[in-house]
Design an enzyme around this catalytic site. Structure first.
Site, PDB file in Angstrom:
ATOM      1  N   HIS A  55       0.819  -1.216   0.000  1.00 19.24           N
ATOM      2  CA  HIS A  55       0.000   0.000   0.000  1.00 19.24           C
ATOM      3  C   HIS A  55       0.853   1.265   0.000  1.00 19.24           C
ATOM      4  CE1 HIS A  55      -4.119  -1.858   0.792  1.00 19.24           C
ATOM      5  NE2 HIS A  55      -3.287  -2.855   0.602  1.00 19.24           N
ATOM      6  N   SER A  78       5.203   7.372   2.759  1.00 23.38           N
ATOM      7  CA  SER A  78       4.138   8.376   2.938  1.00 23.38           C
ATOM      8  C   SER A  78       2.959   7.820   3.735  1.00 23.38           C
ATOM      9  CB  SER A  78       3.647   8.899   1.581  1.00 23.38           C
ATOM     10  OG  SER A  78       3.039   7.866   0.826  1.00 23.38           O
ATOM     11  N   HIS A 186      -1.130 -13.340  -0.867  1.00 22.29           N
ATOM     12  CA  HIS A 186      -2.377 -13.688  -0.179  1.00 22.29           C
ATOM     13  C   HIS A 186      -2.375 -15.111   0.367  1.00 22.29           C
ATOM     14  CE1 HIS A 186      -5.011 -10.192  -1.938  1.00 22.29           C
ATOM     15  NE2 HIS A 186      -4.106  -9.781  -1.076  1.00 22.29           N
ATOM     16  N   THR A 187      -1.269 -15.833   0.238  1.00 25.96           N
ATOM     17  CA  THR A 187      -1.131 -17.131   0.910  1.00 25.96           C
ATOM     18  C   THR A 187      -0.872 -16.965   2.410  1.00 25.96           C
ATOM     19  OG1 THR A 187      -0.004 -19.279   0.875  1.00 25.96           O
ATOM     20  CG2 THR A 187       1.375 -17.364   0.487  1.00 25.96           C
ATOM     21  N   ASP A 211       2.602 -21.251   1.127  1.00 26.08           N
ATOM     22  CA  ASP A 211       2.472 -22.441   0.285  1.00 26.08           C
ATOM     23  C   ASP A 211       1.596 -22.095  -0.907  1.00 26.08           C
ATOM     24  OD1 ASP A 211      -0.015 -22.157   1.378  1.00 26.08           O
ATOM     25  OD2 ASP A 211       0.075 -23.972   2.611  1.00 26.08           O
TER      26      ASP A 211
END
Ligand code: HEB
Ligand code: CA
Length: 345
Positions: A55, A78, A186-187, A211
């Site tokens: 982000h 920032s 996202h694992t 994984d």
């Protein structure tokens, strides 16, 4: 003959480094491992520190600059320096917590905020068995103004919106294929705010392990919500307790990316190497690599992965929504026992 690398002795009397600029990172590493990541765990703070790297870095837009507007500085800190502004941007929901947790560490060490955010994400990820050793650099310049709103992808964005945004931020480097590589993160992830009635709902059944279960489980037919239905950016998942983002679901099924998504299934080497590659580039968006010192050697080498790639108990290849037209879904064993339920992280 063997290459000789002269190492410098660090002032701490304990460590050596290939570049003296890396010496300061040993104390930062040891401090965050002990006092932010609970003794080197792959838990919520590690996940959130990794999310924060994205982000901060993704908020840069050559397209806005071309219109004569400020486009953000990328990996410039920032999001923490102007946290009252940027953590109120809708896609940054929930990041106020990890930003506040990191602030005392930033204050007691001597790194730029930008360097700290990327280093903490790399060290946090290293606590997840099976993760790659992620790049660490020092020397980034800190932001002097907040990034504009609207540059961080949302889970309800279409694949086109997400692909366009990543292409813009990366000056064309991050195409749809590399977007899949990025989503390997996202694992080791969960959602707190997509459905606030079930905070900590993981994206796969193994949020503490780097994984390829994420790529298996997002390809299964959705049947259930971890909490309530009807949340923006959420679709049904296949396993009780897990939460599926609409964006992960659609990118897994998009004709441009479905085969790439499937190619990660049961390919641990790919899940490590491709993310290592994209993180290296993402983590220096908006910075000049020639001004940076590579200190990756300070990032711990993650432990090996645990378990074999599998269908969660109660599910088989018959539950796969085949989206790749070219190659059949790999055959995998099904875990024994009653249907899997995943606990919040
Ligand atoms: Fe992510 C999480 C979205 C990319 C990393 N994500 C997340 C979430 C969401 C998202 C919605 C949840 C939040 C809450 O809490 O609720 N992503 C997204 C999108 C995209 C992404 C839309 C684009 C496609 N990610 C990404 C990347 C990365 C990431 C690239 C890396 C770097 N995430 C992440 C993580 C997480 C997330 C790690 C988890 C966090 C926690 O657990 O807390
Ligand atoms: Ca996992």
């Amino acid at each position: 003959h063997a290459a000789l690398t002269r190492r410098v002795a660090c002032p701490d009397g304990k460590n050596t480094a290939t570049n003296a600029a890396c010496c300061q990172l040993f104390a930062v590493r040891d401090d965050i491992q002990e006092n932010l990541f609970h003794g080197g765990q792959c838990t919520a703070e590690a996940h959130e520190s990794l999310r924060l790297t994205f982000h901060d870095a993704i908020a840069i837009s050559p397209a806005l600059e071309a219109q004569g507007k400020f486009g953000g500085g990328g990996a410039d800190g920032s999001i923490a320096i102007f946290s009252e502004i940027e953590t109120n941007f809708h896609p940054n929901i929930g990041l106020d917590e990890i930003v506040e947790l990191q602030k005392p560490f930033i204050q007691r060490h001597n790194l730029s905020v930008a360097d700290f955010i990327q280093f903490a994400g790399a060290v946090g990820a290293s606590n997840c068995p099976g993760a790659p050793q992620l790049a660490a650099f020092v020397g980034r310049k800190d932001a002097t103004q907040p990034a504009p709103d609207g540059l961080v992808p949302e889970p309800f964005h279409t694949p086109d919106q997400i692909f366009d945004r990543l292409a813009d931020a990366s000056q064309g480097e991050f195409d749809p294929i590399l977007t899949v590589w990025l989503l390997t993160a996202h694992t080791v992830a969960a959602a707190n705010d997509v459905d606030p009635t079930v905070p900590g709902s993981p994206f796969d059944s193994t949020p503490g392990i780097w994984d390829t279960q994420f790529f298996v489980e997002t390809q299964l037919r959705g049947t259930t919500f971890p909490g309530t239905g009807g949340n923006q950016g959420e679709v049904e998942s296949a396993i009780k307790g897990t939460l599926r983002l609409q964006s992960d679901h659609t990118i897994a099924r998009d004709s441009r990316t479905a085969c790439e998504w499937q190619s990660f299934v049961n390919n641990q080497t790919k899940a490590q190497q491709m993310f290592q590659f994209v993180f290296h580039d993402l983590s220096i968006f908006g910075q000049d690599i020639n001004q940076l010192v590579d200190c990756t050697e300070v990032v711990p080498i993650p432990p090996p992965p645990q378990g074999v790639t599998h269908f969660p108990a109660g599910l088989t290849i018959a539950d796969i929504e085949q989206a790749c037209a070219e190659t059949p879904f790999p055959s995998l064993p099904t875990d024994p026992g009653p249907a899997t339920t995943v606990a919040p992280v």
